[in-house]
Scaffold this motif. Structure first.
Motif, mmCIF file in Angstrom:
data_model
loop_
_atom_site.group_PDB
_atom_site.id
_atom_site.type_symbol
_atom_site.label_atom_id
_atom_site.label_comp_id
_atom_site.label_asym_id
_atom_site.label_seq_id
_atom_site.Cartn_x
_atom_site.Cartn_y
_atom_site.Cartn_z
ATOM 1 N N SER A 1 0.810 -1.216 0.000
ATOM 2 C CA SER A 1 0.000 0.000 0.000
ATOM 3 C C SER A 1 0.845 1.267 0.000
ATOM 4 O O SER A 1 0.424 2.288 -0.541
ATOM 5 C CB SER A 1 -0.955 -0.004 1.202
ATOM 6 N N VAL A 2 2.042 1.224 0.579
ATOM 7 C CA VAL A 2 2.905 2.409 0.569
ATOM 8 C C VAL A 2 3.360 2.714 -0.858
ATOM 9 O O VAL A 2 3.365 3.878 -1.282
ATOM 10 C CB VAL A 2 4.112 2.203 1.521
ATOM 11 N N GLU A 3 3.725 1.704 -1.609
ATOM 12 C CA GLU A 3 4.113 1.903 -3.006
ATOM 13 C C GLU A 3 2.939 2.405 -3.837
ATOM 14 O O GLU A 3 3.107 3.248 -4.722
ATOM 15 C CB GLU A 3 4.658 0.610 -3.596
ATOM 16 N N LEU A 4 1.756 1.889 -3.559
ATOM 17 C CA LEU A 4 0.564 2.330 -4.278
ATOM 18 C C LEU A 4 0.266 3.801 -3.997
ATOM 19 O O LEU A 4 -0.030 4.566 -4.926
ATOM 20 C CB LEU A 4 -0.628 1.458 -3.897
ATOM 21 N N ILE A 5 0.374 4.211 -2.730
ATOM 22 C CA ILE A 5 0.152 5.622 -2.384
ATOM 23 C C ILE A 5 1.188 6.502 -3.071
ATOM 24 O O ILE A 5 0.868 7.567 -3.597
ATOM 25 C CB ILE A 5 0.207 5.826 -0.849
ATOM 26 N N GLY A 6 2.441 6.067 -3.115
ATOM 27 C CA GLY A 6 3.486 6.825 -3.800
ATOM 28 C C GLY A 6 3.215 6.968 -5.287
ATOM 29 O O GLY A 6 3.350 8.055 -5.853
ATOM 30 N N MET A 7 2.812 5.880 -5.921
ATOM 31 C CA MET A 7 2.538 5.905 -7.352
ATOM 32 C C MET A 7 1.351 6.821 -7.666
ATOM 33 O O MET A 7 1.416 7.649 -8.582
ATOM 34 C CB MET A 7 2.252 4.491 -7.855
ATOM 35 N N ILE A 8 0.288 6.694 -6.910
ATOM 36 C CA ILE A 8 -0.890 7.533 -7.144
ATOM 37 C C ILE A 8 -0.576 8.996 -6.876
ATOM 38 O O ILE A 8 -1.042 9.883 -7.599
ATOM 39 C CB ILE A 8 -2.074 7.030 -6.297
ATOM 40 N N SER A 9 0.241 9.274 -5.858
ATOM 41 C CA SER A 9 0.600 10.655 -5.542
ATOM 42 C C SER A 9 1.372 11.302 -6.685
ATOM 43 O O SER A 9 1.110 12.447 -7.045
ATOM 44 C CB SER A 9 1.434 10.709 -4.267
ATOM 45 N N ILE A 10 2.312 10.574 -7.264
ATOM 46 C CA ILE A 10 3.093 11.126 -8.369
ATOM 47 C C ILE A 10 2.225 11.324 -9.603
ATOM 48 O O ILE A 10 2.324 12.345 -10.294
ATOM 49 C CB ILE A 10 4.310 10.227 -8.660
ATOM 50 N N ILE A 11 1.346 10.388 -9.880
ATOM 51 C CA ILE A 11 0.446 10.535 -11.025
ATOM 52 C C ILE A 11 -0.484 11.737 -10.834
ATOM 53 O O ILE A 11 -0.696 12.534 -11.748
ATOM 54 C CB ILE A 11 -0.356 9.235 -11.260
ATOM 55 N N MET A 12 -1.031 11.888 -9.643
ATOM 56 C CA MET A 12 -1.939 13.007 -9.375
ATOM 57 C C MET A 12 -1.205 14.351 -9.378
ATOM 58 O O MET A 12 -1.757 15.372 -9.801
ATOM 59 C CB MET A 12 -2.661 12.825 -8.043
ATOM 60 N N ALA A 13 0.048 14.365 -8.936
ATOM 61 C CA ALA A 13 0.828 15.598 -8.993
ATOM 62 C C ALA A 13 1.046 16.016 -10.446
ATOM 63 O O ALA A 13 0.906 17.193 -10.801
ATOM 64 C CB ALA A 13 2.164 15.411 -8.281
ATOM 65 N N ALA B 1 -2.765 28.708 -10.976
ATOM 66 C CA ALA B 1 -1.606 27.907 -11.389
ATOM 67 C C ALA B 1 -0.661 27.697 -10.216
ATOM 68 O O ALA B 1 -0.097 26.609 -10.040
ATOM 69 C CB ALA B 1 -0.877 28.582 -12.537
ATOM 70 N N ILE B 2 -0.503 28.711 -9.385
ATOM 71 C CA ILE B 2 0.355 28.576 -8.214
ATOM 72 C C ILE B 2 -0.237 27.569 -7.240
ATOM 73 O O ILE B 2 0.486 26.755 -6.658
ATOM 74 C CB ILE B 2 0.578 29.953 -7.559
ATOM 75 N N TYR B 3 -1.553 27.591 -7.065
ATOM 76 C CA TYR B 3 -2.203 26.611 -6.189
ATOM 77 C C TYR B 3 -2.009 25.189 -6.721
ATOM 78 O O TYR B 3 -1.774 24.258 -5.949
ATOM 79 C CB TYR B 3 -3.687 26.902 -6.020
ATOM 80 N N CYS B 4 -2.120 25.003 -8.024
ATOM 81 C CA CYS B 4 -1.879 23.676 -8.620
ATOM 82 C C CYS B 4 -0.450 23.226 -8.359
ATOM 83 O O CYS B 4 -0.208 22.061 -8.015
ATOM 84 C CB CYS B 4 -2.137 23.713 -10.119
#
Length: 93
Positions: free
Chosen positions: A3-15, A66-69
């Motif tokens: 689950s830690v790897e999944l959270i990391g992957m989703i976080s990078i994709i969402m960023a 844009a700054i908020y994003c």
């Protein structure tokens, strides 16, 4: 995949999605605002100070999104609030 790897992957994709969607939309809004402001200046040159001031305020408001994003994407990458929660749930695995 834990689950830690999944959270990391989703976080990078969402960023990436946050900046990838937020930046072009902001650029389009700023271009539209400047275009309308210049059209107004061409039609009423006597009102240039008022139009210019209003246009700069509007462009600054568009730029703030844009700054908020960017800030949200930086938080997702470097200071993710879900990391500690997931690590506590998994027992530090």
């Amino acid at each position: 995949m834990n689950s830690v790897e999944l959270i990391g992957m989703i976080s990078i994709i969402m960023a990436g999605a946050t900046v990838g969607i937020g930046a072009p939309v902001t650029a389009i809004a700023e271009g539209w605002a400047v275009s309308r402001g210049l059209t107004a200046l061409a039609q009423q040159p006597d009102a240039a100070p008022v139009i210019t001031r209003s246009m700069f305020i509007g462009v600054a408001m568009c730029e703030s999104s844009a700054i908020y994003c960017f800030v949200v994407s930086i938080i997702l990458i470097f200071a993710n609030p879900f990391w500690n929660h997931v690590v506590a749930l998994t027992g530090g695995q």
